[in-house]
Design a protein around this motif. Structure first.
Motif, PDB file in Angstrom:
ATOM      1  N   SER A   1       0.124  18.187   3.043  1.00  0.00           N
ATOM      2  CA  SER A   1       0.363  16.978   2.232  1.00  0.00           C
ATOM      3  C   SER A   1      -0.014  15.744   3.040  1.00  0.00           C
ATOM      4  O   SER A   1      -0.149  15.813   4.262  1.00  0.00           O
ATOM      5  CB  SER A   1       1.846  16.887   1.860  1.00  0.00           C
ATOM      6  N   TYR A   2      -0.163  14.632   2.349  1.00  0.00           N
ATOM      7  CA  TYR A   2      -0.385  13.356   3.034  1.00  0.00           C
ATOM      8  C   TYR A   2       0.411  12.274   2.328  1.00  0.00           C
ATOM      9  O   TYR A   2       0.319  12.108   1.116  1.00  0.00           O
ATOM     10  CB  TYR A   2      -1.876  12.979   3.046  1.00  0.00           C
ATOM     11  N   HIS A   3       1.189  11.538   3.121  1.00  0.00           N
ATOM     12  CA  HIS A   3       1.998  10.463   2.541  1.00  0.00           C
ATOM     13  C   HIS A   3       1.787   9.131   3.253  1.00  0.00           C
ATOM     14  O   HIS A   3       2.471   8.157   2.922  1.00  0.00           O
ATOM     15  CB  HIS A   3       3.477  10.863   2.574  1.00  0.00           C
ATOM     16  N   GLY A   4       0.883   9.085   4.249  1.00  0.00           N
ATOM     17  CA  GLY A   4       0.601   7.813   4.897  1.00  0.00           C
ATOM     18  C   GLY A   4       0.547   7.941   6.403  1.00  0.00           C
ATOM     19  O   GLY A   4       0.847   8.994   6.974  1.00  0.00           O
ATOM     20  N   ASN A   5       0.172   6.868   7.037  1.00  0.00           N
ATOM     21  CA  ASN A   5      -0.102   6.888   8.474  1.00  0.00           C
ATOM     22  C   ASN A   5       0.922   6.157   9.330  1.00  0.00           C
ATOM     23  O   ASN A   5       0.841   6.220  10.560  1.00  0.00           O
ATOM     24  CB  ASN A   5      -1.492   6.298   8.743  1.00  0.00           C
TER      25      ASN A   5
ATOM     26  N   ALA B   1       0.025   3.367  -5.377  1.00  0.00           N
ATOM     27  CA  ALA B   1      -0.760   2.324  -4.685  1.00  0.00           C
ATOM     28  C   ALA B   1      -2.193   2.425  -5.221  1.00  0.00           C
ATOM     29  O   ALA B   1      -2.378   2.329  -6.425  1.00  0.00           O
ATOM     30  CB  ALA B   1      -0.701   2.506  -3.168  1.00  0.00           C
ATOM     31  N   LYS B   2      -3.162   2.694  -4.364  1.00  0.00           N
ATOM     32  CA  LYS B   2      -4.568   2.891  -4.729  1.00  0.00           C
ATOM     33  C   LYS B   2      -4.944   2.399  -6.148  1.00  0.00           C
ATOM     34  O   LYS B   2      -5.301   1.256  -6.352  1.00  0.00           O
ATOM     35  CB  LYS B   2      -4.940   4.360  -4.571  1.00  0.00           C
ATOM     36  N   GLY B   3      -4.868   3.291  -7.136  1.00  0.00           N
ATOM     37  CA  GLY B   3      -5.311   2.974  -8.493  1.00  0.00           C
ATOM     38  C   GLY B   3      -4.535   1.845  -9.158  1.00  0.00           C
ATOM     39  O   GLY B   3      -4.996   1.274 -10.142  1.00  0.00           O
TER      40      GLY B   3
ATOM     41  N   ALA C   1       8.226  11.464  -6.297  1.00  0.00           N
ATOM     42  CA  ALA C   1       6.838  11.832  -6.601  1.00  0.00           C
ATOM     43  C   ALA C   1       5.899  10.848  -5.909  1.00  0.00           C
ATOM     44  O   ALA C   1       5.981   9.640  -6.152  1.00  0.00           O
ATOM     45  CB  ALA C   1       6.609  11.816  -8.104  1.00  0.00           C
ATOM     46  N   ASP C   2       5.024  11.379  -5.050  1.00  0.00           N
ATOM     47  CA  ASP C   2       4.015  10.519  -4.417  1.00  0.00           C
ATOM     48  C   ASP C   2       2.782  10.516  -5.319  1.00  0.00           C
ATOM     49  O   ASP C   2       1.980  11.449  -5.312  1.00  0.00           O
ATOM     50  CB  ASP C   2       3.671  11.045  -3.018  1.00  0.00           C
ATOM     51  N   GLU C   3       2.667   9.433  -6.082  1.00  0.00           N
ATOM     52  CA  GLU C   3       1.550   9.297  -7.029  1.00  0.00           C
ATOM     53  C   GLU C   3       0.528   8.291  -6.512  1.00  0.00           C
ATOM     54  O   GLU C   3      -0.188   7.657  -7.300  1.00  0.00           O
ATOM     55  CB  GLU C   3       2.091   8.848  -8.398  1.00  0.00           C
ATOM     56  N   VAL C   4       0.475   8.136  -5.179  1.00  0.00           N
ATOM     57  CA  VAL C   4      -0.463   7.151  -4.607  1.00  0.00           C
ATOM     58  C   VAL C   4      -1.897   7.492  -5.015  1.00  0.00           C
ATOM     59  O   VAL C   4      -2.670   6.601  -5.376  1.00  0.00           O
ATOM     60  CB  VAL C   4      -0.301   7.081  -3.072  1.00  0.00           C
ATOM     61  N   MET C   5      -2.243   8.785  -4.972  1.00  0.00           N
ATOM     62  CA  MET C   5      -3.610   9.145  -5.374  1.00  0.00           C
ATOM     63  C   MET C   5      -3.684   9.546  -6.837  1.00  0.00           C
ATOM     64  O   MET C   5      -4.668   9.272  -7.528  1.00  0.00           O
ATOM     65  CB  MET C   5      -4.141  10.276  -4.491  1.00  0.00           C
ATOM     66  N   THR C   6      -2.652  10.192  -7.356  1.00  0.00           N
ATOM     67  CA  THR C   6      -2.726  10.733  -8.717  1.00  0.00           C
ATOM     68  C   THR C   6      -2.378   9.717  -9.805  1.00  0.00           C
ATOM     69  O   THR C   6      -2.664   9.963 -10.977  1.00  0.00           O
ATOM     70  CB  THR C   6      -1.765  11.937  -8.854  1.00  0.00           C
TER      71      THR C   6
ATOM     72  N   ALA D   1       6.844  14.894  -2.695  1.00  0.00           N
ATOM     73  CA  ALA D   1       5.602  15.662  -2.857  1.00  0.00           C
ATOM     74  C   ALA D   1       4.621  14.968  -3.782  1.00  0.00           C
ATOM     75  O   ALA D   1       5.011  14.181  -4.649  1.00  0.00           O
ATOM     76  CB  ALA D   1       5.932  17.053  -3.412  1.00  0.00           C
ATOM     77  N   GLU D   2       3.339  15.286  -3.578  1.00  0.00           N
ATOM     78  CA  GLU D   2       2.278  14.837  -4.490  1.00  0.00           C
ATOM     79  C   GLU D   2       2.231  15.837  -5.657  1.00  0.00           C
ATOM     80  O   GLU D   2       2.155  17.047  -5.412  1.00  0.00           O
ATOM     81  CB  GLU D   2       0.928  14.863  -3.782  1.00  0.00           C
ATOM     82  N   PRO D   3       2.216  15.372  -6.895  1.00  0.00           N
ATOM     83  CA  PRO D   3       2.158  16.312  -8.030  1.00  0.00           C
ATOM     84  C   PRO D   3       0.938  17.226  -7.963  1.00  0.00           C
ATOM     85  O   PRO D   3       1.033  18.416  -8.256  1.00  0.00           O
ATOM     86  CB  PRO D   3       2.080  15.382  -9.247  1.00  0.00           C
TER      87      PRO D   3
ATOM     88  N   GLY E   1       0.832  -1.204   0.000  1.00  0.00           N
ATOM     89  CA  GLY E   1       0.000   0.000   0.000  1.00  0.00           C
ATOM     90  C   GLY E   1       0.863   1.248   0.000  1.00  0.00           C
ATOM     91  O   GLY E   1       2.105   1.175  -0.060  1.00  0.00           O
ATOM     92  N   GLY E   2       0.198   2.397   0.104  1.00  0.00           N
ATOM     93  CA  GLY E   2       0.896   3.671  -0.032  1.00  0.00           C
ATOM     94  C   GLY E   2       1.852   3.977   1.113  1.00  0.00           C
ATOM     95  O   GLY E   2       2.952   4.490   0.889  1.00  0.00           O
ATOM     96  N   SER E   3       1.449   3.688   2.346  1.00  0.00           N
ATOM     97  CA  SER E   3       2.327   4.001   3.477  1.00  0.00           C
ATOM     98  C   SER E   3       3.598   3.159   3.418  1.00  0.00           C
ATOM     99  O   SER E   3       4.703   3.678   3.652  1.00  0.00           O
ATOM    100  CB  SER E   3       1.603   3.752   4.806  1.00  0.00           C
ATOM    101  N   GLU E   4       3.445   1.888   3.103  1.00  0.00           N
ATOM    102  CA  GLU E   4       4.634   1.030   2.963  1.00  0.00           C
ATOM    103  C   GLU E   4       5.519   1.521   1.830  1.00  0.00           C
ATOM    104  O   GLU E   4       6.759   1.445   1.908  1.00  0.00           O
ATOM    105  CB  GLU E   4       4.235  -0.422   2.685  1.00  0.00           C
TER     106      GLU E   4
HETATM  107  C1  LIG Z   1      -0.791  10.818  -1.693  1.00  0.00           C
HETATM  108  C2  LIG Z   1      -0.900   9.667  -0.734  1.00  0.00           C
HETATM  109  N1  LIG Z   1       0.221   9.071  -0.297  1.00  0.00           N
HETATM  110  C3  LIG Z   1       0.185   8.027   0.548  1.00  0.00           C
HETATM  111  C4  LIG Z   1      -1.022   7.529   1.016  1.00  0.00           C
HETATM  112  C5  LIG Z   1      -1.037   6.369   1.962  1.00  0.00           C
HETATM  113  O1  LIG Z   1      -1.519   5.230   1.319  1.00  0.00           O
HETATM  114  P1  LIG Z   1      -2.160   4.028   2.133  1.00  0.00           P
HETATM  115  O2  LIG Z   1      -3.421   4.528   2.744  1.00  0.00           O
HETATM  116  O3  LIG Z   1      -2.375   2.973   1.071  1.00  0.00           O
HETATM  117  O4  LIG Z   1      -1.161   3.587   3.146  1.00  0.00           O
HETATM  118  C6  LIG Z   1      -2.217   8.122   0.572  1.00  0.00           C
HETATM  119  C7  LIG Z   1      -3.515   7.635   1.054  1.00  0.00           C
HETATM  120  O5  LIG Z   1      -4.513   8.295   0.992  1.00  0.00           O
HETATM  121  C8  LIG Z   1      -2.156   9.215  -0.318  1.00  0.00           C
HETATM  122  O6  LIG Z   1      -3.264   9.826  -0.758  1.00  0.00           O
END
Ligand SMILES: Cc1ncc(COP(=O)(O)O)c(C=O)c1O
Length: 446
Positions: free
Chosen positions: A135-139, A272-274, A243-248, A209-211, A102-105
Motif C-alpha cells: 500500500s501507499y499512503h504518503g511520504n 487529494a490528487k483528483g 478509506a484512502d481515496e487519494v488516488m481513487t 486502506a486504499e479501496p 495533499g495526500g500525505s498531510e
Molecule cells: C493512495 C495514496 N495515498 C496517499 C498519497 C500521498 O499523497 P501526496 O503525494 O499528495 O502526499 C498517494 C500519492 O501517490 C496515494 O496514491
C-alpha cells in the motif's frame, strides 16, 4: 570570497529532464515543441485535462479578492461553497471536511483524528492502527509508516514501526511466497481476527486502506467479497475504517469514490490528487458526523499554515463543476472499459504481460518474466524504468506512463500504471494501447 555555485532544482532527472511549457487536454508540450501524451495524468492526478482556463480563472479571481486568511480565524465563501457542493457526493453521512495541502498531510491528519477520537470516547487504549502490505499512503513519517511498500520504508526503518500491517487484497499473487497477498474476504477477516486475538480486545483503533490499490500494486482490484467483509468486521469490532481515496477519488475508477463500487461506508476518508486535478496542492479528510462531532467537542488541536486554503477551495470547486457538467466520472467508466479492452488486445501475445487489470481509468499492467509461474524479472534489470524511457522517447510524440515496482516479493517486480485524463478521445486511447505494447516489445527485444 570563493565563488558560489549556482542553485538547481533537486530532482532525480536533473538537467536532463525536458521543460514542460504548456498542457492541453491529455497532452503536455515541452520547450522544444515535442508533445507527450500524458497517459498517467502525471502521478495519476489530472482528471479534467490540462489547460483548463476556467480553473485558472477561478484561482485568479479568488486570489484577486483574498488569497489567505488563517483557518482558525476565518471561514470563506469559497470554502463553504465547495463543501456544500461536495458533501452530497461523499460516501458518508453529514461529513465534516478538513482541507490540507495533499495526500500525505491528509493521512497524517486522519491518524491524529483517529487518536483524538478514541481519547474523546474514553478509550485511550485503542492505539493500534492497521494498514496493509502493498500500500501507499504518503511520504511523511506517519504516512510512510502506514504504507506497506518495503523499499520506501527500508532506509527509515529505525524511525518506523508504530503500525500493524496485514496482507494486501491482491488476487493475482494471492498465496505466492513473499507477496503478502490474499484473494478473498474470508482470508482477510481471518487475518484481522488473528491480529485482534494477538493485540487484545479494545485495542484496534482503525483500519486504513486504499479501496483499489493504486501505485503500489498497479490497480489491484480486490475480490467482490473483500470490502463488504472487511467493512462489516470493522463495524463489528468498533474499528474506524479510513478509506484512502487519494488516488481513487474524484472519478478515477469510474465512480465518484472507490468505495462506491462496493457500497461500503468509511468513517473517515482522505482525498487529494483528483480533488483539484493537479491545479492546486490540495487534499482533505472527511470525517463522518459520528466521528467529527466528538472530535470537535473535544477541541481537536491540529493545523497547518496552508490548511483551509481559500484559493485551493475555489480551484477544487471549479474542478468539481467541470467533472459534473461534462459528466467526466461517467466518461472515466466508459473510456476506462474501452482502454482496458484495447490494452488486453494489444498485449494478448506479449510474453512479459501477466495481467491487465483495474477499474475505470486506473489501469495496471503486471509484467513478469514468465507468464505461467508469474516469476518476476529481477529488480536489477530495471524493466519498468526502461519501458517508461522507451515510451517517453517514442518517435513522433512521446507517451508518458507511471510505474510501480517490487510488488512480487518486496524487491522484484515490475508494473505499469495507466491513468490518463478523463477527456481522452478514441485516437488517444488507441495511441496509448499501441504505444504501451510497442514500448514493452522494444525493451524485451533489447
Ligand atoms: C493512495 C495514496 N495515498 C496517499 C498519497 C500521498 O499523497 P501526496 O503525494 O499528495 O502526499 C498517494 C500519492 O501517490 C496515494 O496514491
Amino acid at each position: 570570497m570563493t565563488e558560489k555555485a549556482g542553485a538547481s532544482i533537486f530532482s532525480r532527472g536533473g538537467a536532463a529532464l525536458p521543460r514542460a511549457v504548456s498542457g492541453d487536454g491529455a497532452w503536455i508540450t515541452d520547450a522544444t515543441g515535442r508533445r507527450y501524451l500524458d497517459a498517467a495524468g502525471g502521478a495519476i492526478v489530472v482528471g479534467i485535462g490540462h489547460g483548463r482556463g476556467a480553473v485558472a480563472a477561478a484561482a485568479a479571481e479568488q486570489m484577486g479578492r483574498i488569497a489567505y486568511a488563517h483557518g482558525s480565524a476565518f471561514t470563506a465563501d469559497a470554502l463553504e461553497a465547495w463543501v456544500a457542493e461536495l458533501g452530497p457526493l461523499l460516501p458518508m453521512q453529514h461529513p465534516s471536511l478538513y482541507p490540507v495541502s495533499g495526500g500525505s498531510e491528509a493521512a497524517e491528519t486522519a491518524l491524529k483524528m483517529v487518536r483524538a477520537y478514541w481519547l474523546a470516547q474514553g478509550e485511550p487504549d485503542r492505539t493500534v492502527v492497521v494498514s496493509r502490505w502493498g500500500s501507499y499512503h504518503g511520504n511523511t513519517l506517519g504516512a510512510l509508516d502506514l504504507s506497506g511498500r518495503r523499499g520506501l520504508r527500508k532506509p527509515y526503518e529505525p524511525w518506523l514501526g508504530r503500525f500493524e500491517h496485514v496482507s494486501a487484497a491482491y488476487p493475482y499473487r494471492a498465496g505466492l511466497p513473499g507477496a503478502d497477498a490474499i484473494g478473498s474476504g474470508a482470508e482477510a477477516v481471518a487475518e484481522l481476527d488473528a491480529l485482534l486475538a494477538r493485540v487484545g480486545p479494545g485495542r484496534i483503533a482503525a483500519f486504513v486502506a486504499e479501496p483499489i490499490v493504486g501505485a503500489t500494486l498497479a490497480a489491484a482490484v480486490p475480490p467482490d467479497d473483500y470490502w463488504p467483509a472487511v467493512s462489516a468486521w470493522c463495524a463489528h469490532n468498533k474499528v474506524l475504517f479510513v478509506a484512502d481515496e487519494v488516488m481513487t477519488g474524484f472519478g478515477r475508477t469510474g465512480t465518484w469514490f472507490g468505495v462506491n463500487h462496493w457500497n461500503v461506508t468509511p468513517d473517515l476518508l482522505i482525498a487529494a490528487k483528483g480533488a483539484t486535478s493537479g491545479y492546486w496542492p490540495f487534499g482533505f479528510v472527511a470525517a463522518a458526523q459520528h466521528v467529527a462531532d466528538p472530535l470537535i467537542a473535544s477541541g481537536f488541536v491540529h493545523g497547518f499554515t496552508y490548511s483551509h486554503s481559500i484559493p485551493g477551495a475555489a480551484v477544487a470547486r471549479a474542478v468539481l463543476t467541470i467533472l459534473r457538467d461534462e459528466r467526466l466520472v461517467e466518461a472515466a467508466a466508459t473510456r476506462g472499459a474501452q482502454l482496458r479492452a484495447a490494452l488486453v488486445e494489444a498485449l494478448a501475445d506479449e510474453p512479459w504481460v501477466g495481467e491487465v487489470r483495474g477499474r475505470g481509468l486506473l489501469i495496471g499492467i503486471e509484467l513478469v518474466a514468465d507468464r505461467s509461474s508469474k516469476a518476476p524479472h529481477p529488480r536489477s534489470a530495471r524493466v519498468t524504468e526502461r519501458i517508461l524511457t522507451a515510451a517517453k522517447g517514442q518517435e513522433g510524440d512521446g507517451l508518458l506512463l507511471y510505474s510501480a515496482t517490487a510488488q512480487a516479493n518486496g524487491t522484484d517486480g515490475d508494473q505499469l500504471v495507466i491513468g490518463p485524463p478523463f477527456v481522452i478521445g478514441d485516437a488517444e486511447l488507441d495511441r496509448i494501447a499501441r504505444g504501451t505494447a510497442a514500448a514493452i516489445c522494444a525493451v524485451r527485444e533489447g
